[in-house]
Scaffold this motif. Structure first.
Motif, PDB file in Angstrom:
ATOM      1  N   LEU B 498       0.864  -1.168   0.000  1.00 35.71           N
ATOM      2  CA  LEU B 498       0.000   0.000   0.000  1.00 35.71           C
ATOM      3  C   LEU B 498       0.905   1.223   0.000  1.00 35.71           C
ATOM      4  CD1 LEU B 498      -2.798   1.280   0.359  1.00 35.71           C
ATOM      5  CD2 LEU B 498      -2.548   0.982   2.807  1.00 35.71           C
ATOM      6  N   ILE B 499       0.871   1.998  -1.092  1.00 32.30           N
ATOM      7  CA  ILE B 499       1.823   3.104  -1.122  1.00 32.30           C
ATOM      8  C   ILE B 499       1.146   4.450  -0.865  1.00 32.30           C
ATOM      9  CG2 ILE B 499       3.492   1.920  -2.595  1.00 32.30           C
ATOM     10  CD1 ILE B 499       2.502   3.758  -4.850  1.00 32.30           C
ATOM     11  N   GLU B 500      -0.150   4.513  -1.070  1.00 31.39           N
ATOM     12  CA  GLU B 500      -0.802   5.787  -0.774  1.00 31.39           C
ATOM     13  C   GLU B 500      -2.256   5.526  -0.443  1.00 31.39           C
ATOM     14  OE1 GLU B 500       0.418   8.759  -3.461  1.00 31.39           O
ATOM     15  OE2 GLU B 500      -0.537  10.384  -2.358  1.00 31.39           O
ATOM     16  N   PHE B 501      -2.776   6.234   0.555  1.00 31.76           N
ATOM     17  CA  PHE B 501      -4.142   6.024   1.002  1.00 31.76           C
ATOM     18  C   PHE B 501      -4.683   7.389   1.398  1.00 31.76           C
ATOM     19  CE2 PHE B 501      -6.888   3.535   4.305  1.00 31.76           C
ATOM     20  CZ  PHE B 501      -8.017   3.835   3.552  1.00 31.76           C
ATOM     21  N   GLN B 513       3.097  10.218  -3.900  1.00 28.55           N
ATOM     22  CA  GLN B 513       4.097   9.301  -4.425  1.00 28.55           C
ATOM     23  C   GLN B 513       4.307   9.493  -5.928  1.00 28.55           C
ATOM     24  OE1 GLN B 513       5.798   7.053  -2.527  1.00 28.55           O
ATOM     25  NE2 GLN B 513       4.725   7.818  -0.711  1.00 28.55           N
ATOM     26  N   GLN B 514       5.518   9.253  -6.360  1.00 27.71           N
ATOM     27  CA  GLN B 514       5.831   9.369  -7.784  1.00 27.71           C
ATOM     28  C   GLN B 514       4.965   8.419  -8.605  1.00 27.71           C
ATOM     29  OE1 GLN B 514       7.727  11.627  -9.266  1.00 27.71           O
ATOM     30  NE2 GLN B 514       7.013  10.728 -11.194  1.00 27.71           N
ATOM     31  N   TYR B 515       4.793   7.175  -8.094  1.00 26.95           N
ATOM     32  CA  TYR B 515       4.016   6.181  -8.826  1.00 26.95           C
ATOM     33  C   TYR B 515       2.583   6.660  -9.034  1.00 26.95           C
ATOM     34  CZ  TYR B 515       1.672   1.805  -9.920  1.00 26.95           C
ATOM     35  OH  TYR B 515       0.918   0.846 -10.516  1.00 26.95           O
ATOM     36  N   THR B 516       2.000   7.234  -7.989  1.00 27.09           N
ATOM     37  CA  THR B 516       0.634   7.748  -8.104  1.00 27.09           C
ATOM     38  C   THR B 516       0.571   8.847  -9.154  1.00 27.09           C
ATOM     39  OG1 THR B 516       0.489   7.362  -5.738  1.00 27.09           O
ATOM     40  CG2 THR B 516      -1.332   8.529  -6.756  1.00 27.09           C
ATOM     41  N   ARG B 517       1.564   9.698  -9.145  1.00 27.23           N
ATOM     42  CA  ARG B 517       1.582  10.783 -10.138  1.00 27.23           C
ATOM     43  C   ARG B 517       1.677  10.220 -11.554  1.00 27.23           C
ATOM     44  NH1 ARG B 517       4.355  13.821  -5.998  1.00 27.23           N
ATOM     45  NH2 ARG B 517       6.405  13.057  -6.598  1.00 27.23           N
ATOM     46  N   ASP B 518       2.511   9.198 -11.720  1.00 27.48           N
ATOM     47  CA  ASP B 518       2.633   8.563 -13.051  1.00 27.48           C
ATOM     48  C   ASP B 518       1.291   7.984 -13.487  1.00 27.48           C
ATOM     49  OD1 ASP B 518       5.259   9.182 -13.040  1.00 27.48           O
ATOM     50  OD2 ASP B 518       5.973   7.172 -12.534  1.00 27.48           O
ATOM     51  N   LEU B 519       0.660   7.276 -12.558  1.00 29.29           N
ATOM     52  CA  LEU B 519      -0.629   6.670 -12.864  1.00 29.29           C
ATOM     53  C   LEU B 519      -1.623   7.736 -13.307  1.00 29.29           C
ATOM     54  CD1 LEU B 519      -1.728   4.068 -10.165  1.00 29.29           C
ATOM     55  CD2 LEU B 519      -1.339   3.690 -12.586  1.00 29.29           C
ATOM     56  N   LEU B 520      -1.708   8.789 -12.507  1.00 27.79           N
ATOM     57  CA  LEU B 520      -2.711   9.813 -12.783  1.00 27.79           C
ATOM     58  C   LEU B 520      -2.442  10.503 -14.106  1.00 27.79           C
ATOM     59  CD1 LEU B 520      -3.227  11.399  -9.254  1.00 27.79           C
ATOM     60  CD2 LEU B 520      -4.644   9.739 -10.432  1.00 27.79           C
TER      61      LEU B 520
END
Lengths: 292, 527
Positions: B498-501, B513-520
């Motif tokens: 779980l990286i962001e909640f 998180q960088q990953y969340t930004r990439d996803l979005l």
């Protein structure tokens, strides 16, 4: 438990009820069922219907072609062939149906449990099947005969006990693919018990190949019976079966072809009818197959 | 002269159940260097249109009734099978939705790449190899020379699609037909593939027909758009104009169905916790290495009553496994799943039975999650009877009520699943899930397999049911637009962690998180 079982029985009706409706619409299947039904009725009533006694010989007459007195001719001992085919049908149909049913029940139960439960249970169950496969059939039958003595019922059970092995393998293969489908997971997440899932969700969806294989098993066991009888392990002359009549007929084929043709016809007509019936049943049990 | 000009194409299927017109008087043209998108829902005839002109539909039952398809002045429809075969895979190339099934698993990638060069172009093996490696490089496959001899299963989904594209382009075709090429891919991979298609189209001066159901993707990529419904072209226009001013009501409906906007978070009181997951870890055995890998790695979160909690991540991230571990459909290795003050993980399956009534699951694929040999009645009655919530006598009434609840026609009660469309089937599956009046529903990608207008209907239904029956829902999805429109809070999962909640609002406003930004940023946007 009894309540659950009752529920199951009641719930389970709609697939079979629908299948019956669809089956009745399939002309070929109805034809097949009628033929099989006719043969079964004749077999049951043979002692009253048969024109002669099955062991009645007329040695002076010998082998004659079909005539008014003997519609299908006589064999080398002057016995009426029609009568012998009718009595033979009793044995053959009984072997075919009972042994196949035995194979069906054991094979489906075994294969379903092995395939569905999986893991170590599966491994152990299938190794047992492999071991039995490896056992020479004839030795197995002879052993049974030695231990239990010769009896008709034993013959049925012995053949059934061998035929279920292939059935179990086929069913297991089917169940493995069905087990991984989401509707099984849905059933599990609903909290349904494992036996309930097997009975209601797994088995109905593996019926297609099971039925086809069962219809193929019937002729196989009929011929197996002839083979065993030929070895002196099955039924004994003057009793008869289609398989025996065919094998004796084949010996004298060049001189008295009718002795091969008529028993052969009886067997093939039955097999055709069974195949029509099996195909019809398979389609009827698959809601997707027929759109009415 | 257009590269391809299709006029009045009509294709019908003659089946036992009557004649279906799959393509009805369709005309369009594709120019060199242009991307034409054909959009429509499943069954709209968008694929059949392209397959018809390449002679790829089964005939019979299919039959091309009329029309012409002029490709550089030659009519494809008038060609013999062998002439067509020379054009297919040479001047006209195709890429498909599922790269795994379109590649031969027994041949190495390189073998499959050079085949058309040797067959169509009379290259020698070594020349072909050089050209193939060049093209693989161009399609973004790194270390191409080394990977030339790899087999399809050694590539990831996105890489396989790159291989497919390389394979399609190897003969320097003039027209590329891409049939839903990114539908099976994760959103970040999809973005890369789309970029690649656009780049190659530009550098090779390709005409592209891009078949898709995804309007946002089409908007990013296409020059012109053709909207199809029931075999007919209902609207065609340049992309910008079509999206800003759709003329046909169906196009408007399609655009309206795209999930947009953001759920306004309810006020959730902190003390109303329905499910408390602590340090959940689930491992699977990797058959190749013989080692266990963590599909779910120490995940902790709390689900509040009456909220819709989104669980997002790419394929293989472990998001589905989290849902299945909670329901004990897979065994978790460690951690705790506390539902109503009781830890579920140590319970036996038998002890779980009464709890199963209170937590249910909705699956992704309504074609696989319903028993094909059970009628709607059987399917919906089973949980009711099994959990003793109805008797034989009153079960029919309850089933009918359920059918009303999920918007199914009462008359369909005796029908089997295959007689329904995908959306209706998902309604049956939802009906089954809510039959026992559960408190928690885990919905695993419940709308991913559905068309966009159907998707909207099912999402609306879910929201309505959540309100009506005070449900709490864990909504597992890879589609961030859907999650944004539906969920109160969102969890982002990557590699089982779980990286962001965050609340939905917060996550979109300020992803940490960088990953969340990439996803979005990878999500194709429609507005």
């Amino acid at each position: 438990m009894s309540q659950a079982a009752l529920m199951e029985a009641e719930q389970g009706t709609s697939l079979w009820a629908d299948a019956w409706v669809r089956l009745k619409k399939n002309k070929l299947a109805v034809f097949g069922m009628s033929v099989v039904g006719f043969f079964v009725v004749v077999a049951i009533l043979t002692p009253w219907l048969a024109p002669y006694a099955y062991e009645a010989q007329d040695l002076e007459l010998g082998a004659t072609p079909p005539s008014a007195a003997h519609w299908l001719g006589t064999d080398i001992f002057g016995r009426d062939l029609l009568t012998r085919i009718m009595y033979g049908g009793r044995v053959s149909l009984a072997v075919g149906i009972i042994a196949t049913s035995v194979a069906l029940v054991i094979g489906v139960a075994w294969g379903t449990v092995a395939g569905y439960v999986g893991g170590r249970t599966d491994a152990v169950m299938m190794r047992i099947v492999d071991a039995l496969y490896a056992l020479p059939f004839i030795i197995f039958i002879i052993l049974l005969m030695v231990v239990f003595g010769r009896s008709m019922l034993l013959l049925f059970l012995a053949i059934g006990a061998v035929e279920w092995l292939t059935m179990a393998r086929i069913v297991r293969g089917q169940v493995l693919t069905i087990r991984s489908q989401e509707f099984i997971e849905a059933a599990r997440s609903m909290g349904l018990s494992t036996p309930h899932i097997m009975l209601r969700h797994v088995v109905p969806n593996s019926l297609g190949p099971i039925i086809v294989y069962a219809t193929l098993t019937v002729p196989q066991v009929m011929l197996l019976e002839a083979f065993l009888s030929f070895l002196g392990l099955g039924i004994q002359p003057p009793q008869s079966s289609w398989g025996l009549l065919i094998s004796y007929g084949a010996e004298t084929m060049e001189d008295y072809p009718w002795l091969l043709i008529f028993p052969g016809l009886a067997l093939s007509i039955t097999l055709f009818a069974l195949n029509f019936m099996g195909d019809g049943l398979r389609d009827a049990l698959d809601p997707k197959a027929s759109k009415d | 002269m257009s590269l391809l000009k299709v006029s009045n194409l009509t294709t019908r299927f003659h089946t036992r159940n009557g004649v279906t017109t799959a393509v009805d008087d369709v005309s369009f043209a594709v120019e060199r260097g242009e991307i034409l998108a054909i959009v429509g829902e499943s069954g709209s005839g968008k694929s059949v249109t392209c397959y018809s002109m390449l002679g790829l539909i089964p005939m019979p039952p299919g039959k091309i009734e009329s029309g012409s398809a002029m490709f550089e002045g030659r009519d494809l429809l008038a060609m013999s099978e062998s002439e067509l075969r020379d054009i297919r895979g040479d001047e006209i190339a195709m890429i498909f939705q599922d790269p795994m099934t379109s590649l031969n698993p027994f041949l190495s990638i390189g073998e499959q790449l050079v085949e058309p060069l040797i067959y169509h172009r009379a290259y020698s093996r070594s020349e072909a190899r050089v050209r193939a490696i060049e093209l693989m490089e161009e399609c973004g496959i790194v270390r191409s020379a080394e990977r030339f001899d790899s087999y399809p299963h050694e590539f990831s989904g996105g890489m396989r699609q790159r291989v497919m594209i390389a394979m399609a382009l190897i003969t320097e075709p003039k027209l590329l037909i891409a049939d839903e090429p990114t539908t099976a891919l994760d959103v970040t991979i999809q973005a890369q593939i789309l970029e690649l298609v656009a780049k190659l189209q530009d550098s090779h001066d390709l005409g592209v027909i891009f078949i898709s159901h995804d309007l946002a993707v089409v908007k990013e990529l296409a020059d012109r758009v053709l909207v199809m419904k029931q075999g007919q072209v209902v609207e065609t226009n340049v992309t910008q104009a079509l999206f800003s001013a759709p003329q046909h009501p169906y196009t408007q409906e399609l655009l309206a169905a795209v999930p947009k906007g953001q759920k306004q978070s309810n006020d959730l009181t902190a003390d109303s916790i329905l499910l408390d997951v602590q340090g959940l870890t689930t491992t699977f055995l990797d058959r190749n290495s013989g080692q266990r890998f963590k599909a779910v790695d120490d995940v902790s979160f709390r689900v509040q009553k009456n909220e819709i909690l989104g669980l997002v991540g790419e394929s293989g991230s472990g998001k589905s496994t989290i849902g299945r571990s909670i329901l004990k459909l897979v065994e978790a290795d460690s951690g705790a799943v506390i539902f109503d003050q009781q830890d579920l993980l140590p319970l036996s399956q038998r002890q779980m039975v009464p709890l199963r009534r209170r937590m249910q699951m909705i699956f992704q694929d309504p074609y696989a999650s319903l028993n094909p040999r059970m009628t709607v009645f059987d399917t919906l009655a089973e949980p009711l009877l099994y959990h003793g919530l109805a008797t034989r006598k009153n079960v029919e009434g309850k089933v009918l009520e359920l059918m009303d609840d999920v918007g199914l026609d009462r008359r369909a009660i005796k029908k089997y699943p295959h007689e329904f469309s995908g959306g209706q089937r998902q309604r049956i599956a939802i009906g089954r899930a809510i039959a026992t009046r559960p408190e928690l529903i885990i919905a695993d990608e419940p709308v991913s397999a559905l068309d966009v207008t159907i998707q909207k209907q099912i999402l609306d239904l879910l929201v309505e049911l959540v309100k009506k029956h005070n449900l709490t829902m864990l909504f597992v999805s890879h589609d961030l637009s859907v999650v944004r429109a539906l969920c109160d809070r969102v969890m982002v999962i990557q590699h089982g962690k779980l990286i962001e909640f965050e609340s939905t609002e917060q996550l979109w406003k300020a992803p940490q998180q960088q990953y969340t930004r990439d996803l979005l940023s990878a999500i194709p946007q429609i507005d």
